[in-house]
Motif scaffolding. Structure first.
Motif, PDB file in Angstrom:
ATOM      1  N   GLU A 193       0.824  -1.207   0.000  1.00 12.08           N
ATOM      2  CA  GLU A 193       0.000   0.000   0.000  1.00 12.08           C
ATOM      3  C   GLU A 193       0.859   1.258   0.000  1.00 12.08           C
ATOM      4  O   GLU A 193       0.570   2.227  -0.702  1.00 12.08           O
ATOM      5  N   PHE A 194       1.935   1.245   0.783  1.00 17.93           N
ATOM      6  CA  PHE A 194       2.834   2.388   0.867  1.00 17.93           C
ATOM      7  C   PHE A 194       3.455   2.690  -0.500  1.00 17.93           C
ATOM      8  O   PHE A 194       3.511   3.845  -0.922  1.00 17.93           O
ATOM      9  N   ILE A 195       3.895   1.656  -1.188  1.00 17.31           N
ATOM     10  CA  ILE A 195       4.509   1.843  -2.511  1.00 17.31           C
ATOM     11  C   ILE A 195       3.492   2.444  -3.474  1.00 17.31           C
ATOM     12  O   ILE A 195       3.788   3.405  -4.197  1.00 17.31           O
ATOM     13  N   GLU A 196       2.284   1.900  -3.467  1.00 16.80           N
ATOM     14  CA  GLU A 196       1.257   2.394  -4.391  1.00 16.80           C
ATOM     15  C   GLU A 196       0.827   3.822  -4.054  1.00 16.80           C
ATOM     16  O   GLU A 196       0.603   4.638  -4.959  1.00 16.80           O
ATOM     17  N   GLU A 197       0.748   4.131  -2.775  1.00 17.98           N
ATOM     18  CA  GLU A 197       0.390   5.496  -2.357  1.00 17.98           C
ATOM     19  C   GLU A 197       1.446   6.510  -2.776  1.00 17.98           C
ATOM     20  O   GLU A 197       1.165   7.696  -2.916  1.00 17.98           O
TER      21      GLU A 197
END
Length: 190
Positions: free
Chosen positions: A49-53
Motif C-alpha cells: 500500500e505504501f509503494i502504491e500510495e
C-alpha cells in the motif's frame, strides 16, 4: 542506510533476517525502503500500500521482493552463508503466494524453474540442522516444489530433482521415525 531494518519491517514473520548481512545489497528502491522504515508501518500489505500510495506499482513491489530473494541466493551460492538459508526459503514461499495472487504467475514460474534446485539443497541443509518438527516440514515443502516443477515443465532435470528430493525426504523421515508415504503428485496448496 538501515536496509536490514527496513526489510525486517516488511517481513516481520521472518525474524531470521536479523542474522543476514545486507551490506552488499543494492536496490533502486533504497529511498522507498527508507521512507517505509521511517513511516513506522510494518508488513507486506502495508509495504504494498505504501509503494502504491507513493506512485509505485504492484510490479515494483514484485521486483523488489524478487531482488531480495536473489540477493539471499547470491549470499548462499557465492559465500556459503548459512544465515540466508531459512530466509531464502521463506521468501520464496512468500513470493509464490504473492506473485500468483497478484497476477504475476509467469514470474513465479521463472523463479521455480531457475531456483527449485537451490531450494532442495537449502532444505536439505536446514533439515540436517533442525529438529524432527522443522526439518521434515522444510524438506517436504521442497519435495512438493519439485513435483510442481516436474508437472509444470516436464523436463528430465525436474524428474531427477524430484527423485533426489524424495530420497532426501525419505531419509529425514527415517531419521526422525516418521512413517509417511511420499506424495507422487501435487497436494492442494503447493
Amino acid at each position: 542506510m538501515d536496509t536490514k531494518g527496513a526489510i525486517m519491517r516488511i517481513f516481520p514473520e521472518i525474524p531470521e533476517f536479523g542474522e543476514v548481512d545486507f551490506s552488499q545489497y543494492s536496490t533502486p528502491y533504497a529511498a522507498m525502503l527508507m521512507a517505509f522504515l521511517k513511516s513506522g508501518k510494518a508488513g507486506l500489505r502495508e509495504f504494498e500500500e505504501f509503494i502504491e500510495e507513493n506512485g509505485g506499482t504492484k510490479a515494483d513491489v514484485g521486483k523488489f521482493f524478487i531482488s531480495v530473494f536473489q540477493y539471499l541466493l547470491i549470499r548462499y551460492r557465492r559465500y556459503g552463508d548459512e544465515n540466508v538459508e531459512v530466509p531464502a526459503f521463506k521468501v520464496f514461499l512468500t513470493l509464490k503466494g504473492w506473485l500468483n495472487e497478484h497476477g504475476f504467475e509467469n514470474d513465479y514460474r521463472r523463479l521455480l524453474h531457475s531456483f527449485v534446485g537451490y531450494l532442495v539443497d537449502i532444505a536439505g541443509k536446514i533439515a540436517e540442522r533442525s529438529d524432527c518438527e522443522l526439518g521434515p516440514a522444510y524438506m517436504k515443502t521442497a519435495y512438493l516444489l519439485t513435483i510442481e516443477a516436474e508437472e509444470t515443465f516436464g523436463k528430465a532435470y525436474f524428474s531427477e530433482l524430484r527423485k533426489k528430493a524424495g530420497e532426501m525426504l525419505a531419509k529425514v523421515y527415517k531419521d526422525c521415525g516418521i512413517e509417511e508415504v511420499l506424495p507422487e503428485k501435487r497436494e492442494n496448496g503447493c
